[in-house]
Design a protein around this motif. Structure first.
Motif, PDB file in Angstrom:
ATOM      1  N   SER A   1       7.565  -6.010  -5.926  1.00 45.38           N
ATOM      2  CA  SER A   1       7.595  -5.915  -4.458  1.00 45.38           C
ATOM      3  C   SER A   1       7.743  -4.470  -4.016  1.00 45.38           C
ATOM      4  CB  SER A   1       8.747  -6.741  -3.886  1.00 45.38           C
ATOM      5  OG  SER A   1       8.534  -8.102  -4.094  1.00 45.38           O
ATOM      6  N   ARG A   2       8.628  -3.759  -4.672  1.00 41.40           N
ATOM      7  CA  ARG A   2       8.842  -2.346  -4.338  1.00 41.40           C
ATOM      8  C   ARG A   2       7.567  -1.531  -4.547  1.00 41.40           C
ATOM      9  NH1 ARG A   2      12.102   0.809  -8.560  1.00 41.40           N
ATOM     10  NH2 ARG A   2      10.051   0.675  -9.494  1.00 41.40           N
ATOM     11  N   ASP A   3       6.964  -1.699  -5.702  1.00 40.16           N
ATOM     12  CA  ASP A   3       5.780  -0.901  -6.022  1.00 40.16           C
ATOM     13  C   ASP A   3       4.563  -1.342  -5.220  1.00 40.16           C
ATOM     14  OD1 ASP A   3       7.366   0.555  -7.740  1.00 40.16           O
ATOM     15  OD2 ASP A   3       6.790  -0.594  -9.510  1.00 40.16           O
ATOM     16  N   LEU A   4       4.487  -2.616  -4.883  1.00 39.11           N
ATOM     17  CA  LEU A   4       3.419  -3.092  -4.003  1.00 39.11           C
ATOM     18  C   LEU A   4       3.561  -2.446  -2.631  1.00 39.11           C
ATOM     19  CD1 LEU A   4       1.007  -4.971  -3.422  1.00 39.11           C
ATOM     20  CD2 LEU A   4       2.689  -6.776  -2.891  1.00 39.11           C
ATOM     21  N   GLY A   5       4.779  -2.392  -2.137  1.00 36.35           N
ATOM     22  CA  GLY A   5       5.023  -1.713  -0.859  1.00 36.35           C
ATOM     23  C   GLY A   5       4.615  -0.252  -0.915  1.00 36.35           C
ATOM     24  N   ARG A   6       4.953   0.419  -2.010  1.00 38.41           N
ATOM     25  CA  ARG A   6       4.580   1.833  -2.184  1.00 38.41           C
ATOM     26  C   ARG A   6       3.059   2.003  -2.177  1.00 38.41           C
ATOM     27  NH1 ARG A   6       6.404   6.581  -1.210  1.00 38.41           N
ATOM     28  NH2 ARG A   6       4.309   6.965  -0.581  1.00 38.41           N
TER      29      ARG A   6
END
Length: 178
Positions: free
Chosen positions: A33-38
């Motif tokens: 989720s974090r890296d998708l957001g990034r």
């Protein structure tokens, strides 16, 4: 790992495919989720970045890395109320997180409240005198107001802090979570 590799290689579109595939298999995988957001943020897709980061925050409330990325989304989307609220929530969860003051300062800047922004940046500097973003902001505002000497003094400090790891408090903050 394929998504991270694609992101590091400068291909956020390929990274998104991998992160979404990961989340389809493991919806509670915080890192995806974090890296998708990034990746979405890198592409300028602020709504998708916000959705991914909010999902990550639902899994890990007040996580400093996620909140800092979401703050960047709110700033880019020019949402001062959401940015200030996020900064305050982050401070409540992590009172020593100087970057939260930076987020609040940027919310003030979006509203045109330069003195309030400067005060927030200075609060961040009381927590971390080497905080690069707060130093830079605390130089930018006086410079815009014609206070060159004050701006120069801050900018002389900023390059030294840019060479130091200004994310150093984040691991300590993350370990402090329940």
């Amino acid at each position: 790992q394929l998504g991270v590799s694609a992101l590091q290689a400068g291909d956020p579109r390929a990274a998104i495919v991998h992160f979404e595939a990961t989340l389809a298999l493991q919806p509670n995988y915080y890192y995806a989720s974090r890296d998708l957001g990034r990746a979405h943020l890198d592409l300028g897709d602020l709504d998708s970045a916000s959705a991914a980061l909010c999902h990550g925050l639902s899994l890990r409330p007040a996580d400093p890395w996620l909140a800092d990325l979401l703050a960047d989304v709110h700033f880019e989307a020019r949402r001062p109320d959401a940015l200030e609220s996020l900064g305050k929530d982050l401070l409540q969860a992590h009172p020593l997180h100087a970057t939260a003051h930076y987020h609040i300062a940027r919310a003030h800047l979006l509203r045109g409240q330069e003195q309030a922004a400067l005060a927030s940046a200075e609060q961040g500097l009381t927590l971390d005198p080497a905080h690069f973003q707060c130093l830079f902001l605390s130089a930018r505002i006086p410079h815009a107001q014609g206070q060159t000497a004050t701006a120069c003094a801050q900018l002389q400090t900023a390059p030294r802090t840019a060479r130091s790891p200004h994310d150093h408090p984040l691991p300590r903050l993350a370990r402090a979570e329940p």
